[in-house]
Write an enzyme that holds these catalytic residues in place. Structure first.
Site, mmCIF file in Angstrom:
data_model
loop_
_atom_site.group_PDB
_atom_site.id
_atom_site.type_symbol
_atom_site.label_atom_id
_atom_site.label_comp_id
_atom_site.label_asym_id
_atom_site.label_seq_id
_atom_site.Cartn_x
_atom_site.Cartn_y
_atom_site.Cartn_z
ATOM 1 N N ARG A 23 8.940 1.962 12.165
ATOM 2 C CA ARG A 23 7.911 1.085 11.574
ATOM 3 C C ARG A 23 7.798 -0.244 12.322
ATOM 4 O O ARG A 23 6.713 -0.804 12.439
ATOM 5 C CB ARG A 23 8.263 0.854 10.087
ATOM 6 C CG ARG A 23 7.251 0.020 9.313
ATOM 7 C CD ARG A 23 7.602 0.044 7.832
ATOM 8 N NE ARG A 23 6.970 -1.030 7.087
ATOM 9 C CZ ARG A 23 5.806 -0.909 6.420
ATOM 10 N NH1 ARG A 23 5.155 0.228 6.428
ATOM 11 N NH2 ARG A 23 5.317 -1.938 5.753
ATOM 12 N N ILE B 148 -0.656 -3.514 6.843
ATOM 13 C CA ILE B 148 0.032 -2.220 6.853
ATOM 14 C C ILE B 148 0.633 -2.105 5.454
ATOM 15 O O ILE B 148 1.198 -3.074 4.937
ATOM 16 C CB ILE B 148 1.113 -2.163 7.966
ATOM 17 C CG1 ILE B 148 1.922 -0.858 7.925
ATOM 18 C CG2 ILE B 148 2.070 -3.328 7.905
ATOM 19 C CD1 ILE B 148 2.916 -0.710 9.105
ATOM 20 N N SER B 149 0.479 -0.944 4.810
ATOM 21 C CA SER B 149 0.934 -0.803 3.417
ATOM 22 C C SER B 149 2.452 -0.921 3.317
ATOM 23 O O SER B 149 3.180 -0.644 4.266
ATOM 24 C CB SER B 149 0.510 0.557 2.868
ATOM 25 O OG SER B 149 -0.864 0.753 3.026
ATOM 26 N N GLN B 150 2.877 -1.272 2.102
ATOM 27 C CA GLN B 150 4.302 -1.310 1.761
ATOM 28 C C GLN B 150 4.914 0.086 1.997
ATOM 29 O O GLN B 150 4.264 1.096 1.703
ATOM 30 C CB GLN B 150 4.336 -1.677 0.279
ATOM 31 C CG GLN B 150 5.654 -1.744 -0.393
ATOM 32 C CD GLN B 150 5.451 -1.853 -1.910
ATOM 33 O OE1 GLN B 150 4.326 -1.725 -2.418
ATOM 34 N NE2 GLN B 150 6.528 -2.079 -2.606
#
Ligand code: SAH
Length: 239
Positions: free
Chosen positions: A60, A86-88
């Site tokens: 990530r 960017i999503s959790q």
């Protein structure tokens, strides 16, 4: 002569030190990733072994801006520029689990962003098509995906509301920006028995929905309340 030998040895020393610190940093990221799996995913009930394994594999920290890489495994969304995020990690895992992706399935993503969610799906063996409306984000996502070995992911620059008719039907569709209503073209491009996971609702908060297409009819099920960036058209107007 002795002096140049000394210089060469010193340079080699620096190079080794540098390689060592790069290795140490990567080990540190591996450890952070393990903790993320344990504390954010396992602890909150993510069970799908293929989702957990993909989240353990995909780095990530290579999908966030370099200045934020130390935050990459934190329990939060992160800015990626152009007012987007960017999503959790938990939301990425949850959406991937809910989608029940099987290897070889064709999946359409709306909202490529950093390319991270697309990488997770590709790592799970899916054939991934993804659409991003902001060109510089799509360009960066292409670089991120290629650098990490996910060259098979196909990226299109354009309005994802319209889907990708030439590549339809899809076994699953994952939408990572939020419209007010479920886009008709996406429903139409879902294969029989296909699934769609999509946040739907107002600008400030939405419901994450799982839709399934059975005998041409769409069944909807609520998963959880979420907050995504809005789905917009090419003029920036919200859908
Ligand atoms: N899935 C991404 C996060 C996406 S954030 C990741 O893993 O990083 C949502 C993205 O949807 C933003 O990049 C935004 O530009 C994009 N977006 C918004 N409206 C869109 C539309 N109509 N078509 C395609 N992408 C859209």
């Amino acid at each position: 002569m002795i002096r140049s030998l000394f210089i060469v040895l010193a340079l080699m020393g620096f190079l080794l030190l540098d390689l060592w610190s790069v290795r140490a940093a990567e080990t540190n990221f591996d450890r952070q990733r393990e903790q993320m799996i344990d504390r954010q995913l396992h602890a909150r009930g993510i069970k799908d072994a293929r989702v957990l394994s993909a989240m353990q594999t995909v780095p990530r920290h290579r999908f966030v801006p370099e200045a934020l890489s130390a935050m990459a495994y934190a329990d939060t969304p992160l800015p990626i520029g152009h007012d987007q995020t960017i999503s959790q990690p938990y939301i990425v895992a949850l959406m991937s689990e809910v989608l029940a992706v099987k290897p070889g399935e064709r999946i359409l993503e709306i909202g490529t962003g950093s390319g991270y969610q697309a990488a997770i799906l590709a790592e799970m063996g899916a054939v991934v098509f993804t659409i991003e409306i902001v060109r510089p984000l799509a360009d960066q996502a292409k670089i991120n995906l290629q650098t990490q070995g996910y060259e098979s992911v196909r990226i299109k620059i354009g309005d994802g509301y319209l889907g990708w008719p030439e590549a339809a039907p899809f076994d699953a569709i994952i939408v990572t920006c939020a419209p007010e209503k479920i886009p008709q073209p996406l429903q139409a491009q879902l294969a029989e028995g296909g699934r769609m996971v999509i946040p739907v609702g107002e600008k400030s908060h939405q419901r994450l929905m799982l839709l399934t297409k059975q005998k041409g009819k769409i069944q909807a099920q609520k998963i959880v309340d979420v907050r995504f960036v809005p789905m917009v058209d090419e003029r920036g107007k919200r859908y």
